[in-house]
Enzyme design. Structure first.
Site, PDB file in Angstrom:
ATOM      1  N   ASP A 147       4.337  -7.412   2.264  1.00 19.75           N
ATOM      2  CA  ASP A 147       2.876  -7.507   2.321  1.00 19.75           C
ATOM      3  C   ASP A 147       2.423  -8.959   2.127  1.00 19.75           C
ATOM      4  O   ASP A 147       2.688  -9.562   1.078  1.00 19.75           O
ATOM      5  CB  ASP A 147       2.332  -6.600   1.199  1.00 19.75           C
ATOM      6  N   ASP A 215      -6.849  -1.919   4.712  1.00 20.68           N
ATOM      7  CA  ASP A 215      -6.460  -0.685   4.024  1.00 20.68           C
ATOM      8  C   ASP A 215      -7.329   0.528   4.389  1.00 20.68           C
ATOM      9  O   ASP A 215      -8.544   0.422   4.534  1.00 20.68           O
ATOM     10  CB  ASP A 215      -6.536  -0.894   2.508  1.00 20.68           C
TER      11      ASP A 215
HETATM   12  C1  GLA Z   1      -2.383  -4.285   0.099  1.00 22.66           C
HETATM   13  C2  GLA Z   1      -1.768  -3.289   1.074  1.00 22.66           C
HETATM   14  C3  GLA Z   1      -1.819  -1.892   0.477  1.00 22.66           C
HETATM   15  C4  GLA Z   1      -1.063  -1.882  -0.839  1.00 22.66           C
HETATM   16  C5  GLA Z   1      -1.637  -2.939  -1.783  1.00 22.66           C
HETATM   17  C6  GLA Z   1      -0.787  -3.091  -3.034  1.00 22.66           C
HETATM   18  O1  GLA Z   1      -3.736  -4.039  -0.084  1.00 22.66           O
HETATM   19  O2  GLA Z   1      -2.450  -3.320   2.300  1.00 22.66           O
HETATM   20  O3  GLA Z   1      -1.249  -0.960   1.369  1.00 22.66           O
HETATM   21  O4  GLA Z   1       0.298  -2.132  -0.602  1.00 22.66           O
HETATM   22  O5  GLA Z   1      -1.707  -4.218  -1.156  1.00 22.66           O
HETATM   23  O6  GLA Z   1      -1.241  -4.116  -3.869  1.00 22.66           O
END
Ligand code: GLA
Length: 391
Positions: A147, A215
């Protein structure tokens, strides 16, 4: 030894030594499993993961295809003197946890960032890529979600858009190389929210899947904004490399059953990864039935691996079509209008989909064969869907 025991031993063997380690493609169909983030966020710990693994088995989800148990952010601890990452006290023994998950015929996934910090502020892999990949392999990890998070700050300092873009590609390539070097097949999931049209270059840096958006949340508006927003991306997906419109919210409680069926249908038509994001330890029968509908999963997991796309739209009504390996087509007829506006009639003429003679039509969610037809008019509730499979 009974046949059951022999089969169980064989299943565990196949999970610990996946066939892809002898040349088969990783993520030949979109990955299926569970991820901790949507429901548990920073509350995930060893016990949560064991409950999820147990529930995947007892609910029938494992046997329906959900095999990855993915720990998201907040497992990370500090590095030892030699720079090797350790889990924090929530995960006292990651290797033992992996052994437990594997013993259930499941695989274990983990999470990190190419930046120095993860999105939740824990240790990322920056400068420790090879060490981290090796640690994951030693633990028995089978899947990595990587990520972008704080790597964004490094990109901002790059001076130009082009340099920033190249830095990001290099960062993903570096971890991909490190994972390959371990010799363990580890699915590589890119998460950088679709920046710089990741679908165009995700496979070239070793990605098996890549998030195409920011998200998701447990909300019909956000879920459909993402799902219907995938229009036009179908040509970038295929066996081994998938668009990822984010994890499922089914069962998290803020959408209605029709809305969750819309979610599951869209994701199946999109050949999206199916990573349940709910508390598997306390599911209603309805949640289980939506998540484990074999015919919907068969569409998602179709071996041809051609992602569906928007076929028609007028106002809040849309038809999406996905071609399948056996020559049939999956057709989602969606009504995005508010529930109070009542059902809409949506018509499809099968000739327009390339069928020169009448087709046999199955209503997938109803589990009913509707007969041989040239066209069909569905009555679709607001926020609902009718999913057909025709041949
Ligand atoms: C980002 C990702 C999420 C999750 C969070 C965790 O927002 O897009 O899917 O993994 O980080 O901190």
């Amino acid at each position: 030894m009974s046949i059951r025991i022999v089969l169980s031993v064989l299943l565990v063997f196949l999970v610990v030594y996946p066939p892809c380690s002898v040349g088969q493609q990783l993520a030949a169909t979109p990955p299926m499993g569970w991820n901790s983030w949507n429901h548990f966020a920073e509350k995930v710990d060893d016990a949560t993961v064991r409950v999820a693994a147990d529930a995947l088995v007892s609910s029938g989800m494992r046997d329906a295809g959900y095999i990855y148990v993915n720990i998201d952010d907040t497992w990370e601890g500090t590095r030892d003197a030699a720079g090797f990452i350790q889990a924090n006290p929530k995960f006292p023994d990651m290797k033992a946890l992996a052994d437990y998950v594997h013993s259930k015929g499941l695989r274990l996934g983990i999470y990190s960032s190419p930046g120095p910090k993860t999105c939740a502020g824990f240790s990322g892999s920056y400068g420790h890529e090879e060490q981290d990949a090796q640690t994951y392999a030693n633990w028995g990890i089978d899947y990595l979600k990587y990520d972008l998070c704080s790597f964004g700050t490094i990109m901002e300092k790059a001076g130009s858009k082009e340099t920033a873009h190249q830095l990001m590609l290099d960062a993903y390539q570096k971890m991909s190389n490190a994972l390959k070097k371990t010799g363990r097949p580890i699915v590589f999931s890119l998460c950088q929210y679709g920046i710089d049209q990741v679908w165009r270059w995700g496979p070239s840096v070793g990605g098996n899947l890549w998030r195409t958006t920011g998200d998701i949340s447990d909300d019909y508006g956000r879920m459909t904004e993402i799902g219907f927003g995938q229009a036009g991306l179908s040509k970038y997906a295929g066996p081994g490399h998938w668009n990822d419109p984010d994890m499922l919210e089914i069962g998290n409680g803020k959408m209605k059953p029709d809305e969750y069926r819309t979610h599951m249908t869209l994701w199946a038509l999109l050949a999206a990864p199916l990573l349940a994001g709910n508390d598997l330890g306390s599911m209603t029968p309805e949640t289980v039935s939506i998540l484990t509908n074999r015919e919907v999963i068969a569409i998602d997991q179709d071996v041809k691996g051609v992602q569906g796309d928007r076929f028609w739209a007028e106002g809040p009504q849309e038809i999406w079509v996905r071609p399948l390996a056996d020559g049939s087509k999956a057709i989602g007829m969606f009504n995005r209008a508010d529930e109070w506006s009542g059902p809409a009639k949506i018509q499809i003429n099968f000739r327009d989909l390339g069928f020169s003679s009448p087709v046999s039509v199955r209503d997938v969610w109803a589990g009913e064969n509707l007969g041989i037809m040239k066209s069909y008019e569905a009555r679709v509730l607001g926020h609902g869907v009718v999913l057909l499979r025709v041949k």
